[in-house]
Design a protein around this motif. Structure first.
Motif, PDB file in Angstrom:
ATOM      1  N   THR A   5       0.868  -1.110   0.093  1.00 50.37           N
ATOM      2  CA  THR A   5       0.013  -0.073  -0.002  1.00 50.37           C
ATOM      3  C   THR A   5       0.753   1.333   0.153  1.00 50.37           C
ATOM      4  O   THR A   5       0.448   2.038  -0.727  1.00 50.37           O
ATOM      5  CB  THR A   5      -0.991   0.052   1.115  1.00 50.37           C
ATOM      6  OG1 THR A   5      -1.912  -1.142   1.215  1.00 50.37           O
ATOM      7  CG2 THR A   5      -1.965   1.260   1.262  1.00 50.37           C
ATOM      8  N   ALA A   6       1.959   1.312   0.822  1.00 46.16           N
ATOM      9  CA  ALA A   6       2.601   2.571   1.026  1.00 46.16           C
ATOM     10  C   ALA A   6       3.260   2.614  -0.401  1.00 46.16           C
ATOM     11  O   ALA A   6       3.695   3.706  -1.014  1.00 46.16           O
ATOM     12  CB  ALA A   6       3.760   2.227   1.823  1.00 46.16           C
ATOM     13  N   HIS A   7       3.727   1.644  -1.096  1.00 45.79           N
ATOM     14  CA  HIS A   7       4.464   1.772  -2.427  1.00 45.79           C
ATOM     15  C   HIS A   7       3.399   2.402  -3.338  1.00 45.79           C
ATOM     16  O   HIS A   7       3.895   3.106  -4.204  1.00 45.79           O
ATOM     17  CB  HIS A   7       5.056   0.261  -3.033  1.00 45.79           C
ATOM     18  CG  HIS A   7       5.583   0.300  -4.194  1.00 45.79           C
ATOM     19  ND1 HIS A   7       7.043   0.771  -4.425  1.00 45.79           N
ATOM     20  CD2 HIS A   7       5.178   0.005  -5.331  1.00 45.79           C
ATOM     21  CE1 HIS A   7       7.081   0.535  -5.800  1.00 45.79           C
ATOM     22  NE2 HIS A   7       6.004   0.311  -6.432  1.00 45.79           N
ATOM     23  N   ILE A   8       2.360   1.880  -3.687  1.00 41.12           N
ATOM     24  CA  ILE A   8       1.309   2.363  -4.507  1.00 41.12           C
ATOM     25  C   ILE A   8       0.886   3.730  -4.502  1.00 41.12           C
ATOM     26  O   ILE A   8       0.701   4.643  -5.254  1.00 41.12           O
ATOM     27  CB  ILE A   8       0.077   1.339  -4.750  1.00 41.12           C
ATOM     28  CG1 ILE A   8      -0.647   1.234  -3.462  1.00 41.12           C
ATOM     29  CG2 ILE A   8       0.515   0.126  -5.185  1.00 41.12           C
ATOM     30  CD1 ILE A   8      -1.850   0.805  -4.184  1.00 41.12           C
ATOM     31  N   LEU A   9       0.965   4.127  -3.067  1.00 46.57           N
ATOM     32  CA  LEU A   9       0.356   5.510  -2.644  1.00 46.57           C
ATOM     33  C   LEU A   9       1.685   6.398  -3.108  1.00 46.57           C
ATOM     34  O   LEU A   9       1.417   7.714  -3.476  1.00 46.57           O
ATOM     35  CB  LEU A   9       0.089   5.632  -1.266  1.00 46.57           C
ATOM     36  CG  LEU A   9      -1.141   5.175  -0.786  1.00 46.57           C
ATOM     37  CD1 LEU A   9      -1.379   5.071   0.687  1.00 46.57           C
ATOM     38  CD2 LEU A   9      -2.211   5.769  -1.314  1.00 46.57           C
ATOM     39  N   GLU A  10       2.884   5.915  -2.786  1.00 46.47           N
ATOM     40  CA  GLU A  10       3.841   6.950  -3.088  1.00 46.47           C
ATOM     41  C   GLU A  10       3.927   7.171  -4.574  1.00 46.47           C
ATOM     42  O   GLU A  10       4.235   8.149  -5.162  1.00 46.47           O
ATOM     43  CB  GLU A  10       5.321   6.195  -2.526  1.00 46.47           C
ATOM     44  CG  GLU A  10       6.391   7.077  -2.765  1.00 46.47           C
ATOM     45  CD  GLU A  10       7.706   6.519  -2.106  1.00 46.47           C
ATOM     46  OE1 GLU A  10       8.841   7.092  -2.387  1.00 46.47           O
ATOM     47  OE2 GLU A  10       7.639   5.214  -1.669  1.00 46.47           O
ATOM     48  N   PHE A  11       3.865   5.954  -5.393  1.00 53.07           N
ATOM     49  CA  PHE A  11       3.628   6.077  -6.719  1.00 53.07           C
ATOM     50  C   PHE A  11       2.494   7.085  -7.383  1.00 53.07           C
ATOM     51  O   PHE A  11       2.904   7.990  -8.230  1.00 53.07           O
ATOM     52  CB  PHE A  11       3.420   4.531  -7.448  1.00 53.07           C
ATOM     53  CG  PHE A  11       3.047   4.639  -9.023  1.00 53.07           C
ATOM     54  CD1 PHE A  11       4.309   4.674  -9.851  1.00 53.07           C
ATOM     55  CD2 PHE A  11       2.150   4.615  -9.616  1.00 53.07           C
ATOM     56  CE1 PHE A  11       4.227   4.696 -11.237  1.00 53.07           C
ATOM     57  CE2 PHE A  11       1.795   4.552 -10.958  1.00 53.07           C
ATOM     58  CZ  PHE A  11       2.952   4.737 -11.617  1.00 53.07           C
TER      59      PHE A  11
END
Length: 1444
Positions: free
Chosen positions: A818-824
């Motif tokens: 989740t953190a990865h896709i939000l940052e993207f």
């Protein structure tokens, strides 16, 4: 013949006091005649003249002296009195002085005339005690030995006039003590001893009746020091006298005085006193007095010495002397039981409730000894002992419980357990056979050497149960088959071994002797478990034989013995198979957790219907083993084996469905058990099993709802992934057990196709990183195609279910993703137009609670996600990419402390961030929905975080949720696992949207479920809010229709149904008041609450609940017609701290009476009585609230309120609180009520005024006088009531009139007696009642009491009254007790015939003198009362009667 004139100075003393005694006898009759001599009617005066002449002929000097005395006292009387009066007679004080002087004139004791003088003083002292004491005490001076008869007179006065003498006794004792040393002669010692004995008894009687005493402040210690000083002289000196009569009198005095001695002094003297008293048996032939003295002393010795010091002392069984002493003390109790059985038993039973543990233990030891040693004496006490032993059954001390077990053992041997209540004692033994081992902390050991451990107590109960079975033959039919009940409940599992052993012995004995009751009728014994459940329980026990204290072998042995009761076809097989299994167990073989024995049994039974029922009941029984998963897993397999033998397809499918739905899929052992059971079933029912598995796989339980509706799923109880695991495992066991010829064709078409939908690839660790990176790349590519809030949500929905996984590594991976896709998303976001980030609320609701996850890596990742989300929101609001917000940047600091976080700071920070962003209302709603779902998170920290965030939001932003409050409340109702948090949320919502919350909660169906109850209780936590809610509910209660009339069918008439909404509101009030914090609100609104509930209670009488209420909620207790209002009223009183009101109502069963339509009025009366006695100051406000309700159109409400008011009038408190006029006026108004019951209660209330406030009855003039006339009119109206089928109003009117008559003054009595209708009705009623009193001595006395009144009213001016008197006397004649009088009444007293009154009275007087000579004085006194009658005819008749 002329008689010599003799001066009174020449009379001897005996003659003088005979004259004085005669004077007192004649005094009252003559004085009454003189009072009537001035009557205005000449006929009356003539009859008085004749009567005085008749008396004068018999006692001329006395009558003339009284006439002279009358003239001296009444110098202004009319001339009629001078016709009768001539000489002078001394006054009462002169009589006292003369008697006292004559009694003490001679210093010697002359019993004949001195005793006569003393008797006169005692007789006068009953009325003129102060004058008597003034005279006697003048001759009872300190330092001077008084005359013998002065002391004797004081002694006799204390016996005849207790309440008048006791106030003088303290001073008399103070004066008497020095005199005791001066008494040298035996006769003076005797009279002093006798006086002390009578003084002591008078004091004891005074103290026992303080409620009647003039001075209730008198206490025993007022006299203790003087009594002890006198005791010292009597015991040390006078008790050793050689004179037998003196010794006995002194002993009797000592016995009476011992009751007044101080406790410590008595205990000090008993060791010396008791041997002395016992020695008197040898010295005196008169033993009664000694025994009478010895009884209280021996009892006191027992109470003060034997029980506390000997019986209750610990027994050292290693010391023979200690044991012998203990046994000897117990024998003392046996001896005492032969003499004082009732007192001893009551004493011992009372000590069972003592707060001292040793006293309770000692009392139980005595009770056990008495049961064993005094069998015949204790026979009549069995029921009392059974009732009293219940108190120690609830004792928490193992030491006391050990003694209880010993008592029960003794009771069993003497026939107690066969009586009603004996089953509770058996239950006690079995409960303690199931005790767990005593828990000690590491290194802890018992400090008390006498401690009784659970193991020791359990072993003792095991042995006791065995003894019941083997040695107490009379218990066989008590224990069989009752003990079977305790085999199946889980709480008795540790008692299975002793239970099975006892049942095996009982069953073997009965079976061998072919006793009829060996075969159990399970339809008759409805409390026993069914044969199917017994078989299941014993089989499971046998499969895990070494658990629960080795219950396997005993369970199998019992199963073998009771085989005919399980199923007759199983008997042969089990007799062969079970012994082999037992032999195997004796060799300590492995557990027999293989259901093959069950399969053989079912084949042998060969009863399809029986097998189907076994499967059904075994499935229901699964929950019993929720704490024993291996046993539960085995039971699943047994169900599968049973289903193999069932040919009923419907039963098979239903049980498969139950197994799949009720299973707890999160547990691996249970999943395996379910799968094995279903696989075994498939061996006979492959098609049905596969079809059920396919249906289950397609059910809603496997569907992932999207959006806010997914909140309705309880993720803890419905873990989809674990259910998938169960389903796959089931298919595996189906493939294992199904017939090969059938399964091969189904593997591809059914099994693999279904599994492929749920199969999860498990990657090797080496491929994890690459796979994870590939997953993130895939998600980035998907998101890049739609870089919008909708696109983000479509990706996040595939991840969110893993965020709340029970596995930490799964949550960590999901959060990192989740953190990865939000940052993207943030890095690639280009906001061209002002659009809404509409899923911010749902994302924050999912991520914020994870900031408190137990896994620190998850916590860090959650902070990162929120940090990115908030900056995404800022971008959508128009801020640039490089903008830094100080409040958001604080999250970076928090992130660094995630290894050891301060959760309170974390909650506060997250809450402030979310609120400060001022989310749009639709965002706020979504966020709230997500947080509600988070309340049931698998991680308690996260659940707590959701609660804090939710409540903070509701507190700060809840004002704008008006339109969604109902739905919020509904969704919160699905979060039962976190009731405290939900309750706080509801409370916050209520402070902002009270009406909406109340309407939502009140709409839940009855009976309220546990969630509804918890929410109403929560609303009582805020006192101010609770007051508002209570006022709202009461307002609706007071204006709504209480019930409706409906027809259930064409065949039945109208049925009165309870208004459901009113019942819901009453239940709501009840639940709110259960919250202790509602006390302030309850106290402030107490009058209104009490009034509303009392009216609601009245509305519920005879009302029926609709069928949909009575039949709904099988797992919840339905409210009865009256229970809601009654329970609410009881809780109200308790919450208002009126325990003194509640206690008598509990003891008298008032609550049940209020619920019973037949006893409702009695129950309300008890309630009013308790309120009047213990809550008087609260009544004015309650009465004010209730008064308007008396005009309600609903009859039932008026009945209840009138009953309440009626009883209040029975208590003086209504006058003290100035409520009398209000209540009396209301009762007057109800006299004309259309309801017969209300009228009856109103008459009762008016009659009660005479008891509660007698001064109201005899007040003169003004409002008081008018009220009195109104009372009389009301009583008269009641006696004339026509619409009175049960004559209840008439009876109440007569009862009330009898109360009022006691307090009427002259004026109002005149008003009453002048009412011809009342007099006529009363006399006729008396005549009618006499038909039922024939042969009763009490009724005969009553007839004599009223005979004079009836005779005199034969000359009554009213003809109807005369006829009524003739009728009453004629029908009462047989009760009088004289054949002559009966014949005379029957011949002369006919209503339509005339009567010559003078001749009739003349003849009747002769018969009275002949048949009732002992009642002449009574008739004289009674006739005197009519000399002041308001009717001249009656006064003349009275004078004529007394002259005859």
């Amino acid at each position: 013949m002329n008689r010599p004139q003799v001066s009174h100075l020449c009379l001897t003393p005996p003659c003088l006091f005979c004259i004085l005694s005669l004077l007192l006898h004649v005094y009252s009759v003559t004085l009454a005649l003189l009072d009537s001599a001035n009557d205005k009617d000449p006929v009356v005066r003539e009859q008085v003249r004749k009567s005085i002449l008749t008396l004068g002929k018999q006692q001329p000097n006395k009558v003339l002296s009284m006439c002279q005395d009358y003239l001296v006292k009444h110098p202004k009387v009319r001339h009629h009195h001078h016709y009768y009066c001539h000489l002078l007679y001394p006054k009462i004080k002169s009589i006292i002085s003369l008697a006292s002087d004559e009694m003490t004139r001679s210093k010697d004791v002359v019993p004949d005339w001195q005793q006569a003088a003393s008797n006169i003083l005692v007789a006068v002292g009953n009325k003129y005690i102060n004058d008597i004491m003034e005279e006697i005490l003048s001759k009872f001076q300190p330092g001077i030995l008084p005359h013998f008869f002065v002391v004797q007179t004081l002694s006799s006065l204390s016996e005849s006039n207790v309440y008048g003498m006791v106030p003088f006794l303290n001073a008399i004792l103070g004066t008497m003590l020095p005199m005791l040393g001066m008494a040298k002669q035996d006769n003076m010692k005797w009279v002093f001893s006798s006086a002390l004995s009578h003084f002591s008894e008078s004091i004891l009687e005074y103290l026992a009746n303080l409620d009647k005493a003039p001075d209730p402040t008198v206490r025993k210690d007022t006299f203790s020091s003087e009594i002890y000083a006198a005791y010292d002289i009597l015991y040390c000196s006078w008790l050793q006298s050689r004179e037998s009569k003196l010794r006995l009198t002194v002993a009797e005095a000592v016995g009476s005085m011992s009751h007044l001695m101080a406790h410590d002094k008595l205990e000090e003297q008993l060791p010396k006193l008791i041997p002395t008293i016992l020695s008197l048996y040898k010295k005196n032939t008169e033993h009664y007095v000694i025994s009478k003295v010895g009884r209280p002393l021996m009892t006191a010795a027992l109470i003060l010495i034997l029980l506390p010091l000997q019986v209750c002392a610990p027994v050292d069984y290693s010391n023979p002397l200690t044991v012998k002493n203990h046994n000897e003390v117990l024998r003392c109790f046996s001896i005492l039981a032969n003499t004082f059985p009732d007192r001893l038993v009551m004493f011992v039973l009372q000590k069972l409730e003592n707060s001292n543990e040793r006293i309770r233990m000692g009392s139980l030891a005595v009770l056990r000894h008495l049961i064993n040693s005094s069998t015949s004496i204790m026979e009549s006490k069995k029921l009392l002992i059974l009732a009293s032993i219940r108190q120690p059954l609830a004792d928490h001390s193992n030491k006391v419980k050990k003694r209880v077990v010993q008592v029960i053992s003794a009771m069993a041997h003497h026939g107690y357990l066969e009586l009603e209540g004996g089953d509770l004692l058996v239950k006690f033994i079995i409960q303690h056979c199931a005790l767990p081992d005593t828990y000690y902390r590491p290194g802890q050991r018992p400090s008390d050497p006498e401690e009784v451990t659970n193991e020791a107590l359990r072993s003792m109960c095991d042995n006791t149960l065995h003894l019941f079975t083997t040695t107490v033959g009379r218990l066989t039919d008590v224990l069989w088959p009752m003990l079977l009940y305790y085999l199946t409940p889980g709480q008795y599992s540790n008692a299975t071994t002793p239970l099975c052993k006892s049942l095996t012995l009982l069953g073997t004995k009965k079976r061998a002797s072919q006793e009829p009751n060996f075969n159990i009728d399970f339809n008759e014994h409805v409390n026993l478990p069914s044969p199917h459940i017994l078989m299941v329980r014993l089989l499971v026990n046998g499969s895990f034989p070494f658990r629960s204290r080795g219950h396997g072998a005993p369970s199998l042995s019992l199963l073998n013995v009771i085989s005919p009761n399980i199923h007759p076809n199983a008997e042969t097989l089990w007799e062969k198979e079970i012994p082999a299994l037992l032999s195997y167990l004796e060799g300590k073989g492995p557990q027999l957790n293989d259901p093959r024995f069950l399969a053989k049994s079912l084949v042998a039974i060969a009863d399809d219907k029986w097998s189907c029922q076994l499967a059904v009941e075994a499935t229901r029984y699964l929950s019993t083993y929720n704490q024993s998963l291996e046993e539960k897993s085995f039971l699943y397999r047994c169900i599968g084996v049973t289903l193999q033998q069932c040919s009923n397809k419907e039963v098979v499918q239903k049980q498969l469905q139950e197994m799949l739905i009720s299973a707890r899929h999160n547990d691996a052992i249970e999943r395996a058990g379910v799968a094995m059971g279903i696989g075994l079933c498939a061996s006979s029912h492959l098609d049905a099993t596969l079809a059920k598995l396919d249906d289950f796989g397609k059910s809603d339980a496997f569907k992932k709802a999207s959006g806010i509706f997914s909140l309705l799923k309880d993720k803890n109880d419905l873990d989809v992934e674990k259910m998938k695991s169960t389903l796959i495992l089931c298919y595996g066991y189906v493939a294992l057990h199904a017939p090969e010829d059938q399964i091969l064709s189904r593997i591809d078409s059914d099994i693999l196709r279904s599994i492929s939908n749920f199969y999860l690839l498990l990657f090797p660790q080496a491929l994890y990183k690459d796979t994870f990176n590939a997953l993130q790349e895939l998600l980035r590519n998907i998101l890049a195609r739609d870089l919008s809030p909708d696109g983000l949500q479509s990706v996040f929905k595939h991840i969110e279910e893993w965020l709340s996984s029970g596995q930490g590594h799964e949550r960590e991976r999901a959060m990192n993703t989740t953190a990865h896709i939000l940052e993207f998303y943030f890095n690639n976001l280009h906001v061209k137009n002002m659009v809404t980030f509409h899923n911010l609320g749902s994302l924050l609701g999912r991520l914020a609670p994870r900031c408190t996850d137990p896994n620190p890596l998850v916590r860090r990742a959650a902070i990162d996600c929120i940090y990115t989300l908030l900056y995404i929101q800022l971008r959508y609001e128009g801020f640039s990419l490089d903008y830094k917000d100080d409040s958001v940047e604080r999250l970076i600091t928090l992130r660094e402390s995630m290894d050891n976080p301060d959760h309170s700071v974390l909650y506060k920070t997250c809450s402030e961030l979310i609120i400060s962003k001022r989310l749009p209302q639709q965002q706020l709603n979504t966020l709230i929905f997500m947080l509600i779902e988070g309340l049931v998170d698998s991680q308690s920290n996260c659940s707590r975080a959701s609660s804090v965030l939710l409540n903070t939001l509701l507190k700060n932003r809840g004002a704008g949720l008006q339109d969604l409050v109902g739905s919020h409340t509904h969704w919160l109702s699905h979060s039962l696992q976190v009731k405290v948090s939900v309750a706080q949320s509801i409370l916050i919502l209520a402070t902002q949207h009270l009406q909406t919350v109340i309407n939502t909660l009140i709409s839940y169906p009855l009976p309220f479920d546990s969630w509804s109850c918890e929410m109403w209780i929560a609303l009582g936590a805020d006192s101010k809010l609770a007051s508002q809610i209570m006022e709202m509910l009461m307002e609706k209660l007071n204006i709504m229709v209480p019930y409706v009339d409906k027809k259930e069918s064409m065949m039945r008439g109208a049925i009165i149904f309870y208004a459901i909404l009113l019942c819901q509101m009453t239940c709501a009030l009840k639940e709110m008041m259960l919250n202790g914090q509602s006390q302030e609100a309850v106290v402030s609104l107490f009058p209104q609450l009490f009034s509303s509930l009392l009216v609601r209670l009245g509305s519920s009488v005879g009302v029926t609940l609709p069928k949909d209420i009575n039949s709904s909620g099988t797992n919840r207790k339905s409210p009865t017609k009256l229970s809601a209002a009654v329970e609410a009223l009881r809780i109200l009183l308790a919450r208002a701290q009126l325990d003194h009101v509640v206690k008598p109502l509990d003891q008298e069963g008032a609550w049940d009476k209020m619920k019973d339509p037949q006893q409702h009025i009695t129950g309300v009366t008890l309630l009013a009585r308790a309120m009047a006695k213990h809550a008087g100051p609260r009544l004015p406000a309650i009465v004010e609230c209730l008064c308007p309700c008396l005009n309600n159109i609903y009859e039932c409400q008026r009945v209840t309120i009138t009953a309440f008011f009626s009883e209040l009038l029975n208590h003086h408190v209504v006058t003290e609180l100035m409520m009398m006029d209000v209540l009396m006026n209301n009762m007057m108004e109800r006299i004309s009520d259309p309801c017969c019951t209300v009228r009856m209660l109103a008459v009762r209330g008016l009659g009660n005024i005479a008891v509660g406030s007698p001064e109201k009855v005899h007040m003169e003039g003004g409002r008081g006088g008018a009220g009195c006339q109104g009372l009389l009119a009301a009583m008269s109206s009641g006696m004339e009531e026509k619409d009175d089928p049960g004559k209840r109003i008439t009876l109440e009117a007569m009862s009330g009139l009898s109360k009022v008559l006691l307090y009427l003054d002259k004026k109002n009595v005149q008003l009453l007696v002048e009412n011809d209708e009342i007099r006529c009705a009363s006399i006729m009623l008396l005549g009618n009642l006499s038909k039922f009193g024939s042969g009763e001595p009490v009724f005969k006395d009553q007839i004599h009491n009223v005979l004079v009144s009836l005779l005199l009213h034969l000359s009554d001016p009213n003809l109807q009254v005369v006829k009524a008197c003739k009728y009453a006397m004629r029908v009462c004649a047989p009760v009088v007790g004289s054949e002559l009088i009966t014949t005379m009444f029957q011949n002369h007293l006919h209503e339509d015939k005339s009567l010559h009154y003078g001749e009739f009275i003349n003849d009747l007087t002769k018969y009275i003198i002949q048949d009732f000579p002992g009642m002449l004085n009574f008739y004289h006194i009674t006739v005197i009362q009519f000399f002041k009658s308001s009717w001249a005819e009656v006064r003349a008749g009275a004078a004529m009667f007394i002259g005859r």
